[in-house]
Motif scaffolding. Structure first.
Motif, PDB file in Angstrom:
ATOM      1  N   UNK A   1       4.321 -33.834  59.469  1.00  0.00           N
ATOM      2  CA  UNK A   1       4.845 -32.576  60.230  1.00  0.00           C
ATOM      3  C   UNK A   1       5.756 -33.311  61.262  1.00  0.00           C
ATOM      4  N   UNK A   2       5.217 -34.216  61.817  1.00  0.00           N
ATOM      5  CA  UNK A   2       6.054 -34.881  63.055  1.00  0.00           C
ATOM      6  C   UNK A   2       6.798 -36.094  62.775  1.00  0.00           C
ATOM      7  N   UNK A   3       6.186 -36.930  62.096  1.00  0.00           N
ATOM      8  CA  UNK A   3       6.702 -38.271  61.676  1.00  0.00           C
ATOM      9  C   UNK A   3       7.378 -38.478  60.144  1.00  0.00           C
ATOM     10  N   UNK A   4       7.172 -37.843  59.307  1.00  0.00           N
ATOM     11  CA  UNK A   4       7.771 -37.992  57.868  1.00  0.00           C
ATOM     12  C   UNK A   4       8.758 -36.944  57.266  1.00  0.00           C
ATOM     13  N   UNK A   5       8.558 -35.801  57.808  1.00  0.00           N
ATOM     14  CA  UNK A   5       9.194 -34.618  57.247  1.00  0.00           C
ATOM     15  C   UNK A   5      10.752 -34.723  57.993  1.00  0.00           C
ATOM     16  N   UNK A   6      11.694 -34.508  57.187  1.00  0.00           N
ATOM     17  CA  UNK A   6      12.899 -34.534  57.664  1.00  0.00           C
ATOM     18  C   UNK A   6      13.838 -33.157  57.436  1.00  0.00           C
ATOM     19  N   UNK A   7      14.738 -33.044  58.203  1.00  0.00           N
ATOM     20  CA  UNK A   7      15.803 -31.772  58.010  1.00  0.00           C
ATOM     21  C   UNK A   7      16.340 -31.857  56.516  1.00  0.00           C
ATOM     22  N   UNK A   8      16.332 -31.153  55.676  1.00  0.00           N
ATOM     23  CA  UNK A   8      16.868 -31.205  54.332  1.00  0.00           C
ATOM     24  C   UNK A   8      15.741 -31.326  53.286  1.00  0.00           C
ATOM     25  N   UNK A   9      14.659 -32.041  53.563  1.00  0.00           N
ATOM     26  CA  UNK A   9      13.582 -31.870  52.836  1.00  0.00           C
ATOM     27  C   UNK A   9      13.137 -30.315  52.479  1.00  0.00           C
TER      28      UNK A   9
ATOM     29  N   UNK B   1      11.242 -23.293  50.498  1.00  0.00           N
ATOM     30  CA  UNK B   1      12.429 -23.244  51.803  1.00  0.00           C
ATOM     31  C   UNK B   1      12.780 -24.817  51.995  1.00  0.00           C
ATOM     32  N   UNK B   2      13.836 -24.822  52.950  1.00  0.00           N
ATOM     33  CA  UNK B   2      14.270 -25.997  53.469  1.00  0.00           C
ATOM     34  C   UNK B   2      13.994 -26.304  54.757  1.00  0.00           C
ATOM     35  N   UNK B   3      13.799 -27.323  55.215  1.00  0.00           N
ATOM     36  CA  UNK B   3      13.363 -27.590  56.641  1.00  0.00           C
ATOM     37  C   UNK B   3      14.706 -28.021  57.286  1.00  0.00           C
ATOM     38  N   UNK B   4      14.779 -27.040  58.361  1.00  0.00           N
ATOM     39  CA  UNK B   4      16.206 -26.779  59.179  1.00  0.00           C
ATOM     40  C   UNK B   4      16.028 -27.389  60.743  1.00  0.00           C
ATOM     41  N   UNK B   5      14.730 -27.561  60.953  1.00  0.00           N
ATOM     42  CA  UNK B   5      14.656 -27.928  62.483  1.00  0.00           C
ATOM     43  C   UNK B   5      13.638 -29.023  62.802  1.00  0.00           C
TER      44      UNK B   5
END
Length: 341
Positions: A70-78, A93-97
């Motif tokens: 959640x802090x080091x691997x996930x990226x916006x757009x994933x 959903x899409x990660x936007x933050x």
């Protein structure tokens, strides 16, 4: 683009919060550590051993593998895939933050990412079995990537959340792939669900629901195929069906979750047939506009989705007809609970 599996609590207790607040929270109790301050997985599991006074290093390593992303691997757009625990549906959903840590939110909401939920209540039956297998991983957070899952989910997104026709689907488990621990209950439900929808699609689903009601002790009436006047099955207790309760049943097997108008129609129909209660059956589940009405209609209407139907089959299997048992051959199996150490 990476696809992440994210769970909203063991029993789905945080699902509504995730959807309403448009966030995914890392719901790890009392984890008041800013994960951006931890620079490696090794340091993270050492911190977890100290923070939670863990006896087993293996437990800390397992936890760290789920907490780290959640802090080091996930990226916006994933993309984030959230399997519902309340219905047999999937939210995507899409990660936007960026990763956020806010201790003022209190445990277990310290860690979160903002999400744009662009697809809710997608029936599980639309996904291929191998992707469902990956979604059944016994992890709070993990990457879904087996068998080109990212590419295939994106293709479904472009095809209105249906698998494109004439796709060459690989086997459920490929050789040389890592072994994952899966939620066997979800896997079993997916397997039985696929069998049922193959054998009882459309009008035949009414016969299955009628058999379940008979097994529960009801006398039933089911009209001929065609116009149903808002009701598919009438059911009442006692041998001749003159007892109470009297139930109107509406059965739907469309590919989409049911919306509010179908529920309203059933409620209106109940009075026309002098029924005490209503049973609304939707193999593909219900939209939130329907589930929000559950408290208001608790004393009048029950909702059955595919998971509830399967549960009813389990509970009443011995009393079902031989014909139904032939179409759905199942047996009881006892095993150790892999979640209990």
């Amino acid at each position: 683009m990476t696809v992440w599996l994210f769970r909203a609590g063991k029993q789905g207790e945080f699902e509504n919060i995730f959807l309403e607040e448009e966030r995914v929270y890392l719901t790890w109790d009392d984890l008041n550590i800013d994960l951006k301050s931890v620079n490696s997985k090794e340091n993270l599991y050492k911190r977890l051993i100290e923070h939670y006074n863990l006896d087993k290093e293996k437990t800390a390593i397992n936890w760290a593998s789920q907490i780290w992303p959640i802090a080091h691997a996930m990226e916006q757009g994933d993309l984030v895939v959230l399997p519902s625990k309340f219905t047999r549906t999937i939210h995507i959903g899409e990660i936007i933050g960026d990763y956020a840590y806010d201790e003022s939110l209190g445990s277990p909401y310290y860690h979160y990412r903002d999400i744009k939920w662009f697809a809710k209540d997608i029936p599980r039956d639309r996904f291929d079995q191998d992707i469902l297998y990956s979604m059944g991983a016994f992890m709070t957070v993990c990457k879904i990537h087996r068998n080109n899952a990212e590419e295939r989910i994106e293709e479904m997104r472009q095809n209105n959340w249906h698998v494109p026709k004439n796709k060459n689907i690989k086997e459920l488990v490929e050789e040389n792939e890592e072994t994952i621990s899966v939620d066997l209950e979800e896997y079993i439900y997916d397997q039985i669900s696929e069998r049922i929808i193959q054998r009882f699609k459309g009008y035949k689903m009414e016969s299955l629901i009628e058999e379940i009601l008979k097994a529960k002790g009801f006398t039933t009436y089911r009209g001929p195929e065609g116009a149903d006047n808002g009701v598919d099955i009438l059911a009442a207790s006692d041998t001749l069906g003159f007892g109470d309760p009297r139930i109107c049943v509406q059965v739907k097997t469309s590919d989409n979750p049911l919306d509010r108008p179908t529920l309203d129609q059933l409620i209106g129909t109940m009075s026309n047939f002098s029924a005490d209660f209503g049973l609304l059956v939707s193999w593909s589940g219900f939209k939130s506009s329907v589930t929000k009405e559950i408290p208001k209609q608790f004393f009048k209407v029950r909702l059955w989705d595919s998971k509830t139907i399967i549960q009813q089959i389990f509970e009443n299997y011995e009393k079902l007809s031989d014909e139904i048992k032939k179409e759905i051959p199942i047996k009881r199996v006892w095993m150790l609970d892999s979640e209990v150490e």
